[in-house]
Enzyme design. Structure first.
Site, PDB file in Angstrom:
ATOM      1  N   CYS A   1       0.816  -1.201   0.000  1.00  0.00           N
ATOM      2  CA  CYS A   1       0.000   0.000   0.000  1.00  0.00           C
ATOM      3  C   CYS A   1       0.853   1.255   0.000  1.00  0.00           C
ATOM      4  CB  CYS A   1      -0.930   0.013   1.211  1.00  0.00           C
ATOM      5  SG  CYS A   1      -0.065  -0.135   2.765  1.00  0.00           S
TER       6      CYS A   1
ATOM      7  N   GLY B   1      -1.185   0.397  -4.785  1.00  0.00           N
ATOM      8  CA  GLY B   1      -2.336  -0.380  -4.343  1.00  0.00           C
ATOM      9  C   GLY B   1      -3.578   0.018  -5.099  1.00  0.00           C
TER      10      GLY B   1
ATOM     11  N   ASN C   1       1.620   1.276   6.004  1.00  0.00           N
ATOM     12  CA  ASN C   1       2.219   0.590   4.864  1.00  0.00           C
ATOM     13  C   ASN C   1       3.236  -0.376   5.438  1.00  0.00           C
ATOM     14  OD1 ASN C   1       3.408  -0.239   2.475  1.00  0.00           O
ATOM     15  ND2 ASN C   1       4.699   1.579   2.305  1.00  0.00           N
ATOM     16  N   GLY C   2       3.068  -1.654   5.165  1.00  0.00           N
ATOM     17  CA  GLY C   2       4.005  -2.636   5.671  1.00  0.00           C
ATOM     18  C   GLY C   2       3.311  -3.887   6.156  1.00  0.00           C
TER      19      GLY C   2
ATOM     20  N   CYS D   1      13.606  -1.550   1.743  1.00  0.00           N
ATOM     21  CA  CYS D   1      13.351  -2.600   0.747  1.00  0.00           C
ATOM     22  C   CYS D   1      14.021  -2.254  -0.585  1.00  0.00           C
ATOM     23  CB  CYS D   1      11.850  -2.746   0.550  1.00  0.00           C
ATOM     24  SG  CYS D   1      11.387  -3.873  -0.778  1.00  0.00           S
TER      25      CYS D   1
ATOM     26  N   TYR E   1      11.595  -1.929  -8.576  1.00  0.00           N
ATOM     27  CA  TYR E   1      10.296  -2.163  -9.203  1.00  0.00           C
ATOM     28  C   TYR E   1       9.168  -1.275  -8.695  1.00  0.00           C
ATOM     29  CZ  TYR E   1       5.989  -4.772 -10.317  1.00  0.00           C
ATOM     30  OH  TYR E   1       4.735  -5.130 -10.731  1.00  0.00           O
TER      31      TYR E   1
ATOM     32  N   SER F   1       8.024  -0.760 -15.543  1.00  0.00           N
ATOM     33  CA  SER F   1       9.057  -0.688 -14.510  1.00  0.00           C
ATOM     34  C   SER F   1      10.442  -1.043 -15.023  1.00  0.00           C
ATOM     35  CB  SER F   1       8.692  -1.610 -13.345  1.00  0.00           C
ATOM     36  OG  SER F   1       8.503  -2.937 -13.801  1.00  0.00           O
TER      37      SER F   1
ATOM     38  N   ASP G   1      13.923  -7.175 -17.950  1.00  0.00           N
ATOM     39  CA  ASP G   1      12.800  -7.172 -17.010  1.00  0.00           C
ATOM     40  C   ASP G   1      13.347  -6.980 -15.606  1.00  0.00           C
ATOM     41  OD1 ASP G   1      10.215  -7.238 -16.138  1.00  0.00           O
ATOM     42  OD2 ASP G   1       9.799  -9.299 -16.746  1.00  0.00           O
ATOM     43  N   ASP G   2      12.457  -6.612 -14.678  1.00  0.00           N
ATOM     44  CA  ASP G   2      12.925  -6.292 -13.328  1.00  0.00           C
ATOM     45  C   ASP G   2      13.062  -7.505 -12.432  1.00  0.00           C
ATOM     46  OD1 ASP G   2      10.159  -6.663 -12.048  1.00  0.00           O
ATOM     47  OD2 ASP G   2       9.775  -5.082 -13.505  1.00  0.00           O
TER      48      ASP G   2
ATOM     49  N   CYS H   1       8.951 -12.614   1.082  1.00  0.00           N
ATOM     50  CA  CYS H   1       9.008 -11.398   1.878  1.00  0.00           C
ATOM     51  C   CYS H   1       7.954 -11.455   2.969  1.00  0.00           C
ATOM     52  CB  CYS H   1       8.767 -10.168   0.992  1.00  0.00           C
ATOM     53  SG  CYS H   1       8.743  -8.617   1.921  1.00  0.00           S
TER      54      CYS H   1
ATOM     55  N   CYS I   1      17.277  -3.939   2.645  1.00  0.00           N
ATOM     56  CA  CYS I   1      16.827  -5.308   2.883  1.00  0.00           C
ATOM     57  C   CYS I   1      17.006  -6.081   1.583  1.00  0.00           C
ATOM     58  CB  CYS I   1      15.368  -5.343   3.313  1.00  0.00           C
ATOM     59  SG  CYS I   1      14.742  -7.036   3.551  1.00  0.00           S
TER      60      CYS I   1
ATOM     61  N   CYS J   1      15.015 -11.233   0.237  1.00  0.00           N
ATOM     62  CA  CYS J   1      14.394 -12.066  -0.798  1.00  0.00           C
ATOM     63  C   CYS J   1      15.443 -12.658  -1.734  1.00  0.00           C
ATOM     64  CB  CYS J   1      13.354 -11.278  -1.589  1.00  0.00           C
ATOM     65  SG  CYS J   1      13.958  -9.742  -2.306  1.00  0.00           S
TER      66      CYS J   1
END
Length: 473
Positions: free
Chosen positions: A16, A42, A116-117, A250, A256, A297, A359-360, A396, A451, A454
């Protein structure tokens, strides 16, 4: 939890975006503009809550910002302070009940919260609260925070919020509003972005700086990890609610999620993505005739790759901007058709050409396979895939919708096996060091920090055992 009929698509989604403003007569209208700028974060629901110092005005709904708000209901949002939210659900379900900002009445008045999170200890806290008598109305992490505040014996909302936040583990950029106080806070690791700006005498907050540009606000600074800003009758003051931990914003914000015109952590997103493309060209050069990016993106990274190699950049893939969300259907057959509805290859650009497709990320691999096939069907003689993030091998837990580890193709297959799976002639992912260097924070300076869990499996916080038992790892 997630509605699998919606979330089976082979892409990552941010949870979000939040926006807030205090001290402006047009708080609701400006919050609307801010949420519109954050729409990419979002698309399931949107909401605005304002206060005139005496009572809340609330408007929330499912759908896009332009579907939820109109001139009439915005005029009914009274007051010079407001907070807004756009949502994509990674925890909890879809629907109006979980649309934010959440609004509550409790012993000390009205309370509105937008976050958000994602909290990794939300289930544990929720269970403890329910066992002690709390009754929950939603399935979101955000309501856990509200219950912790409501049950606090602290003398005021600021101390109650501090007490609540110190019980949370995970990622959160949040705004808490009462009729006379606005509180803005960032988790101790700074996992989710949150910035502050000024607009005349008003103060503005947003998940991304692009929203400031839309309303003409001037960026001031990012909110620090573990920082809490309080606006009340005494004015503005800043404090900390927890010791600052090692920053871990992040990395996918730069790869992205964020808009190219945003600055995240002081780094312009478009410039970082271009550098990713350039570093990809250094790490994995290839002979080709044309470079194209998967819109939107990956466009910046594709331009960077083309500039570094001298291979012409072309619009080899076109995005249909009018599909909306209606193509998301529960049947696999219709999901397959969905990619063709979203993207089409430009035959006149790729026919007879050796194509570099940038691509991302690759999540499950299904979309990459379909795009490679699409390019070949349009006449591409070779398709070389370059990915501007390292292989995503771990889920994640901090607010990004990723599949379980067993569904992440990079967790199950080697790069060569992925190449065969998607049908590319060659496939290369950027290195972790290369990505961090592109963002401007090389691995040797990780304390500045990102972070990268991932990619590496090194999570910045402790994870709750129940999340592991659910099979996400």
């Amino acid at each position: 939890m997630r509605d699998e009929s919606i979330f089976d698509l082979d892409e990552l989604n941010e949870e979000c975006g939040v926006f807030g403003i205090i001290g402006h007569a047009d708080a609701a209208q400006l919050t609307y503009y801010g949420l519109h700028a954050l729409q990419h974060r979002g698309q399931e629901s949107a909401g605005i809550v304002t206060t005139d110092g005496q009572k809340f005005s609330v408007q929330r709904g499912t759908g896009l910002v332009t579907e939820v708000f109109n001139n009439n209901n915005i005029k009914q949002l009274l007051g010079s302070t407001g907070i807004g939210h756009v949502r994509y659900s990674t925890t909890g379900g879809t629907g109006l009940a979980n649309a934010q900002p959440l609004v509550f009445k409790y012993a000390k008045g009205e309370l509105a919260i937008a976050t958000n999170g994602n909290l990794v200890n939300a289930k544990k806290l929720r269970r403890e609260l329910e066992e002690s008598g709390s009754i929950f109305q939603t399935t979101t992490d955000t309501e856990v925070i509200a219950h912790l505040i409501a049950r606090s014996s602290a003398p005021n909302i600021v101390e109650a919020a501090k007490e609540a936040l110190n019980q949370l583990v995970g990622a959160y950029a949040l705004m808490i509003m009462t009729n006379d106080t606005l509180i803005v806070a960032e988790d101790p690791h700074g996992l989710r972005p949150l910035s502050m700006a000024k607009m005349g005498e008003a103060t503005v907050f947003s998940s991304e700086t692009c929203a400031f540009d839309v309303i003409g606000a001037e960026f001031v600074r990012d909110i620090e990890p573990g920082e809490m800003l309080v606006f009340d009758a005494e004015g503005m003051r800043t404090t900390t609610f927890a010791p600052k931990a090692e920053r871990a914003i992040c990395s996918f914000e730069h790869v992205y999620f964020a808009r190219p015109d945003s600055n995240v952590g002081g780094v312009n997103v478009h410039a970082a993505r271009k550098r990713m493309g350039r570093i990809l060209a250094e790490e994995a050069p290839v002979e080709a005739d044309v470079v194209t990016g998967v819109p939107d993106s990956s466009t910046s990274a594709a331009i960077g790759f083309a500039e570094a190699t001298g291979i012409p950049y072309e619009l080899g893939l076109i995005k249909n901007r009018y599909v909306g969300r209606t193509f998301i259907q529960p049947s696999q057959e219709l999901r397959e058709q969905g990619v063709k509805m979203k993207l089409s290859a430009v035959r006149g650009v790729v026919a007879g050409k050796r194509v570099v497709m940038v691509d991302d990320s690759i999540v499950r691999g299904t979309t990459s396979r379909r795009i490679v096939t699409m390019l070949r069907e349009a006449g591409a003689t070779e398709v070389h895939v370059r990915i501007s993030s390292p292989p995503v091998k771990n889920p994640c837990f901090y607010g990004i919708d990723t599949p379980d580890r067993e569904q992440l193709i990079a967790a199950q297959k080697t790069v060569e096996e992925i190449r065969q799976e998607i049908g590319a002639d060659t496939l290369t992912f950027i290195s972790v060091e290369g990505m961090l260097r592109a963002i401007g924070r090389p691995a040797s300076e990780r304390k500045r920090g990102h972070c990268i869990a991932c990619f590496t499996g090194e999570y910045p916080t402790v994870l709750e055992d129940e999340l592991v038992l659910e099979g996400k790892r």
